[in-house]
Design a protein around this motif. Structure first.
Motif, PDB file in Angstrom:
ATOM      1  N   GLU A   7      45.210 -58.596  -9.181  1.00  0.00           N
ATOM      2  CA  GLU A   7      44.486 -59.377 -10.181  1.00  0.00           C
ATOM      3  C   GLU A   7      43.087 -59.673  -9.638  1.00  0.00           C
ATOM      4  N   GLN A   8      42.074 -59.435 -10.469  1.00  0.00           N
ATOM      5  CA  GLN A   8      40.719 -59.740 -10.024  1.00  0.00           C
ATOM      6  C   GLN A   8      40.516 -61.246  -9.984  1.00  0.00           C
ATOM      7  N   ILE A   9      40.002 -61.737  -8.848  1.00  0.00           N
ATOM      8  CA  ILE A   9      39.771 -63.181  -8.711  1.00  0.00           C
ATOM      9  C   ILE A   9      38.289 -63.523  -8.686  1.00  0.00           C
ATOM     10  N   GLY A  10      37.419 -62.525  -8.649  1.00  0.00           N
ATOM     11  CA  GLY A  10      35.994 -62.808  -8.670  1.00  0.00           C
ATOM     12  C   GLY A  10      35.167 -61.603  -8.292  1.00  0.00           C
ATOM     13  N   GLN A  11      33.834 -61.761  -8.357  1.00  0.00           N
ATOM     14  CA  GLN A  11      32.930 -60.687  -7.994  1.00  0.00           C
ATOM     15  C   GLN A  11      31.591 -61.273  -7.584  1.00  0.00           C
ATOM     16  N   LEU A  12      30.842 -60.501  -6.780  1.00  0.00           N
ATOM     17  CA  LEU A  12      29.477 -60.840  -6.392  1.00  0.00           C
ATOM     18  C   LEU A  12      28.574 -59.729  -6.895  1.00  0.00           C
ATOM     19  N   SER A  13      27.898 -59.971  -8.013  1.00  0.00           N
ATOM     20  CA  SER A  13      27.019 -58.964  -8.597  1.00  0.00           C
ATOM     21  C   SER A  13      25.693 -58.946  -7.855  1.00  0.00           C
ATOM     22  N   GLY A  14      25.223 -57.732  -7.557  1.00  0.00           N
ATOM     23  CA  GLY A  14      23.952 -57.574  -6.880  1.00  0.00           C
ATOM     24  C   GLY A  14      24.032 -57.677  -5.375  1.00  0.00           C
ATOM     25  N   TRP A  15      25.228 -57.773  -4.828  1.00  0.00           N
ATOM     26  CA  TRP A  15      25.418 -57.920  -3.383  1.00  0.00           C
ATOM     27  C   TRP A  15      26.212 -56.748  -2.829  1.00  0.00           C
ATOM     28  N   GLY A  16      25.891 -56.370  -1.583  1.00  0.00           N
ATOM     29  CA  GLY A  16      26.619 -55.295  -0.917  1.00  0.00           C
ATOM     30  C   GLY A  16      26.600 -55.510   0.579  1.00  0.00           C
ATOM     31  N   PHE A  17      27.355 -54.700   1.298  1.00  0.00           N
ATOM     32  CA  PHE A  17      27.407 -54.824   2.747  1.00  0.00           C
ATOM     33  C   PHE A  17      26.079 -54.403   3.361  1.00  0.00           C
ATOM     34  N   HIS A  18      25.747 -55.036   4.459  1.00  0.00           N
ATOM     35  CA  HIS A  18      24.428 -54.935   5.080  1.00  0.00           C
ATOM     36  C   HIS A  18      24.098 -53.514   5.534  1.00  0.00           C
ATOM     37  N   THR A  19      22.874 -53.106   5.290  1.00  0.00           N
ATOM     38  CA  THR A  19      22.394 -51.791   5.691  1.00  0.00           C
ATOM     39  C   THR A  19      21.471 -51.921   6.894  1.00  0.00           C
ATOM     40  N   LEU A  20      21.688 -51.062   7.884  1.00  0.00           N
ATOM     41  CA  LEU A  20      20.839 -51.017   9.067  1.00  0.00           C
ATOM     42  C   LEU A  20      19.835 -49.891   8.908  1.00  0.00           C
ATOM     43  N   PHE A  21      18.551 -50.196   9.065  1.00  0.00           N
ATOM     44  CA  PHE A  21      17.517 -49.170   8.988  1.00  0.00           C
ATOM     45  C   PHE A  21      17.061 -48.849  10.397  1.00  0.00           C
TER      46      PHE A  21
ATOM     47  N   SER B  96      19.788 -44.281   6.926  1.00  0.00           N
ATOM     48  CA  SER B  96      20.203 -45.658   7.149  1.00  0.00           C
ATOM     49  C   SER B  96      21.712 -45.675   7.376  1.00  0.00           C
ATOM     50  N   ARG B  97      22.185 -46.752   7.970  1.00  0.00           N
ATOM     51  CA  ARG B  97      23.609 -46.902   8.239  1.00  0.00           C
ATOM     52  C   ARG B  97      24.085 -48.211   7.636  1.00  0.00           C
ATOM     53  N   GLU B  98      25.294 -48.200   7.128  1.00  0.00           N
ATOM     54  CA  GLU B  98      25.864 -49.413   6.556  1.00  0.00           C
ATOM     55  C   GLU B  98      26.860 -50.021   7.522  1.00  0.00           C
ATOM     56  N   GLU B  99      26.768 -51.348   7.710  1.00  0.00           N
ATOM     57  CA  GLU B  99      27.710 -52.020   8.588  1.00  0.00           C
ATOM     58  C   GLU B  99      29.120 -51.941   8.004  1.00  0.00           C
ATOM     59  N   ILE B 100      30.088 -51.769   8.875  1.00  0.00           N
ATOM     60  CA  ILE B 100      31.487 -51.727   8.478  1.00  0.00           C
ATOM     61  C   ILE B 100      32.046 -53.140   8.559  1.00  0.00           C
ATOM     62  N   PHE B 101      32.753 -53.539   7.544  1.00  0.00           N
ATOM     63  CA  PHE B 101      33.301 -54.887   7.416  1.00  0.00           C
ATOM     64  C   PHE B 101      34.530 -55.003   8.330  1.00  0.00           C
ATOM     65  N   THR B 102      34.353 -55.631   9.500  1.00  0.00           N
ATOM     66  CA  THR B 102      35.454 -55.742  10.465  1.00  0.00           C
ATOM     67  C   THR B 102      35.864 -57.178  10.760  1.00  0.00           C
ATOM     68  N   ASP B 103      35.045 -58.154  10.370  1.00  0.00           N
ATOM     69  CA  ASP B 103      35.313 -59.537  10.773  1.00  0.00           C
ATOM     70  C   ASP B 103      35.202 -60.468   9.566  1.00  0.00           C
ATOM     71  N   PRO B 104      36.340 -60.967   9.040  1.00  0.00           N
ATOM     72  CA  PRO B 104      36.282 -61.854   7.866  1.00  0.00           C
ATOM     73  C   PRO B 104      35.591 -63.190   8.150  1.00  0.00           C
ATOM     74  N   ALA B 105      35.475 -63.568   9.431  1.00  0.00           N
ATOM     75  CA  ALA B 105      34.854 -64.848   9.777  1.00  0.00           C
ATOM     76  C   ALA B 105      33.339 -64.767   9.816  1.00  0.00           C
ATOM     77  N   HIS B 106      32.792 -63.571   9.899  1.00  0.00           N
ATOM     78  CA  HIS B 106      31.333 -63.440   9.979  1.00  0.00           C
ATOM     79  C   HIS B 106      30.929 -62.032   9.559  1.00  0.00           C
ATOM     80  N   PHE B 107      30.219 -61.922   8.457  1.00  0.00           N
ATOM     81  CA  PHE B 107      29.676 -60.626   8.045  1.00  0.00           C
ATOM     82  C   PHE B 107      28.428 -60.874   7.216  1.00  0.00           C
ATOM     83  N   LEU B 108      27.607 -59.853   7.098  1.00  0.00           N
ATOM     84  CA  LEU B 108      26.354 -59.945   6.372  1.00  0.00           C
ATOM     85  C   LEU B 108      26.462 -59.196   5.049  1.00  0.00           C
ATOM     86  N   LEU B 109      26.015 -59.855   3.987  1.00  0.00           N
ATOM     87  CA  LEU B 109      25.850 -59.204   2.690  1.00  0.00           C
ATOM     88  C   LEU B 109      24.376 -59.249   2.338  1.00  0.00           C
ATOM     89  N   GLU B 110      23.922 -58.219   1.655  1.00  0.00           N
ATOM     90  CA  GLU B 110      22.512 -58.155   1.302  1.00  0.00           C
ATOM     91  C   GLU B 110      22.321 -58.068  -0.200  1.00  0.00           C
TER      92      GLU B 110
END
Length: 537
Positions: free
Chosen positions: A389-403, A409-423
């Motif tokens: 069941e969908q519980i929500g969404q963040l429109s206009g946001w994505g995982f952080h890109t490294l230039f 460019s490279r995209e960060e892999i989501f490995t830590d639920p306690a700390h991550f960057l969204l852009e």
């Protein structure tokens, strides 16, 4: 269980002039700056009065990023795709690369090998496509798109092990293509692949358990021979493919390894919960929360409610050729399906699991026109009528890109639920990307306590007129800067204010005013105030 087929996912190129954050922070800085999620009632009830310091080798998430490369060609008359070659490289970032240099070197070598293999595949498929086009012209041969594809998902990434699942698919024009899986479980300290006997304590018992799992999961499959015998043979030849998860171990059998192509890939999973004595204690430590990266169309065994029994989870999609996009997302748990409407050129998938609450969420990041991204969050259910069941969404946001300063460019892999960057993107005083720190809250949604969208190494803006600007967090409330002052774009709340930095690092704040789609500063139109403004579109 049969493998579903699907289209190749491709990410829309980012053409904008952007600047981005510099990647993973040091552990010390993270401890100071990361928002702390309130502890659950269960954790507070079981937490001792004073906790000992963490062990030196405590299970800490690794910081990784990924680069996906792709080469394609199309028929100039029909615009049908002739071939597609896709490859992927994984990088260990910043501090972790310094802490685990051998692991970083192993990943870099794997990336070079995959890139070289992709270049060779491009040459081969170009030649094959030309031959098939000639057959189409002379003999009516129905040409179809050729393919050489490699994808990697991060199953587990911490200081105990890095576990990768590699998917390979090749179609060079035959009756059907072929695909398969490779598992890699690496020791971060040495950078070498772990041997199965370093993880499993009773190797003699293992073939029997795997055979039982296979026979129970695939009762209608005609195995080439008794599964136990074939597993023993693969063990002796050291050809058994496996990955280590936070919950146990998964064994992967590609088509033709145990049964026919029509029977598809076969999987067997053994959880730490059901066979605790079978595994080395070093790898059984389960964090309170962790993530798993999924592959589209690939079944995955996961214990959604930590009862010791795996559910079979598969996420697939529907591609609409006329739209040129994926229009549906299908989430299947043990045969129960949830279908959601989407519109995306690319989809990336992660599981987020909470061991205290025994809950699992699916994060699906989609990207569409102009690299506009959205993160959809679904809760997954191990039983009942609903799979998800969908519980929500963040429109206009994505995982952080490294230039990296190069074209890629490279995209960060989501490995830590306690700390991550969204852009996300700002259009306030230029089109730029910035990032915020997030964490997964108790409901499963990403949450931030960061006020600002931060843009590091931002563009330079040169003032055309004298400016009197606020100086936040200082005894000096305002300061006047002469025309010709060079400022660097630093951060914004994306609504009413922008902070700039001077050459000596002083933070200066201005508050642009929007009027009829125009931006004004102190009553002057923005282009009268600054040189260097850059807008996309």
């Amino acid at each position: 269980m049969k493998k579903k087929s699907g289209g190749i996912l491709g990410r829309t190129a980012l053409i904008l002039m952007i600047a981005a954050l510099a990647g993973c922070k040091s552990r010390q800085e993270e401890e100071k700056t990361s928002p702390k999620e309130p502890e659950s009632e269960e954790a507070l009830e079981t937490k001792p009065e004073s906790e000992p310091d963490a062990e030196p080798d405590a299970c800490v998430p690794l910081c990784l990023s990924t680069f996906c490369g792709s080469r394609s060609d199309w028929d100039e008359n029909t615009w049908e795709q002739l071939y597609n070659v896709r490859w992927q490289k994984i990088y260990l970032e910043a501090q972790d690369a310094a802490a685990y240099p051998d692991l970083a070197a192993w990943l870099e070598n794997m990336g070079r090998e995959r890139e070289a293999a992709a270049a060779e595949a491009v040459e081969n498929l170009q030649e094959t496509a030309a031959d098939l086009q000639e057959l189409e012209d002379t003999d009516g041969y129905a040409i179809h798109s050729l393919e050489d594809r490699q994808e990697i998902s991060i199953i587990r990434a911490d200081s105990r092990c890095l576990s990768l699942l590699e998917f390979l698919r090749e179609d060079s024009g035959g009756a059907h293509g072929n695909y398969g899986y490779n598992g890699y479980v690496l020791d971060p300290e040495s950078g070498r692949p772990l041997k199965l006997e370093e993880v499993v304590t009773d190797m003699e018992k293992l073939p029997e358990i795997i055979a039982e799992k296979l026979e129970a999961s695939y009762p209608d499959t005609s195995f080439f021979a008794p599964p136990g015998e074939m597993v023993e043979q693969y063990l002796e030849e050291e050809k058994l493919n496996w990955v280590l998860t936070q919950q146990g171990i998964l064994f992967l059998f590609s088509p033709y390894e145990l049964a026919s192509y029509a029977d598809g890939a076969l999987f067997a999973g053994i959880s730490f919960e059901e066979e605790p004595d079978l595994f080395s204690p070093r790898y059984r430590e389960i964090p309170k929360r962790y993530t798993v990266q999924l592959q589209m169309m690939t079944p995955f065994l996961f214990d959604l409610d930590d009862d010791g029994s795996f559910e079979e989870l598969c996420v697939s999609n529907t591609y609409h050729k006329e739209e040129g996009a994926y229009v549906e997302l299908h989430i299947t748990v043990d045969g129960r399906e949830c279908t959601e409407e989407i519109y995306a050129f690319d989809i990336q998938l992660y599981l987020v699991h909470d061991t205290l609450k025994k809950r699992t969420w699916l994060y699906a990041q989609t990207s569409e026109n102009n690299d506009y991204r959205t993160i959809f969050v679904y809760e997954l259910y191990p039983d009942g009528e609903k799979a998800a069941e969908q519980i929500g969404q963040l429109s206009g946001w994505g995982f952080h890109t490294l230039f990296t300063g190069e074209a890629d460019s490279r995209e960060e892999i989501f490995t830590d639920p306690a700390h991550f960057l969204l852009e996300s993107r700002t259009e306030l005083l230029s089109t730029l990307l910035g990032a915020k720190e997030y964490f997964v809250d108790e409901t499963g949604m990403p949450r931030t306590e960061s006020e600002f969208l931060t843009v590091e190494n931002g563009i330079e803006l040169t003032s055309k007129v004298p400016l009197t600007l606020e100086i936040p967090d200082s005894d000096t409330k305002e300061e006047t800067f002469p025309a010709g002052t060079v400022f660097v774009y630093y951060r914004t709340d994306n609504e009413t204010l922008v902070d700039l930095k001077t050459g000596d690092g002083k933070i200066c704040r201005l508050r642009p005013e929007k009027r009829d789609y125009q931006l004004f500063i102190d009553g002057m139109e923005q282009y009268e105030v600054f040189d260097g403004l850059i807008y996309a579109g």
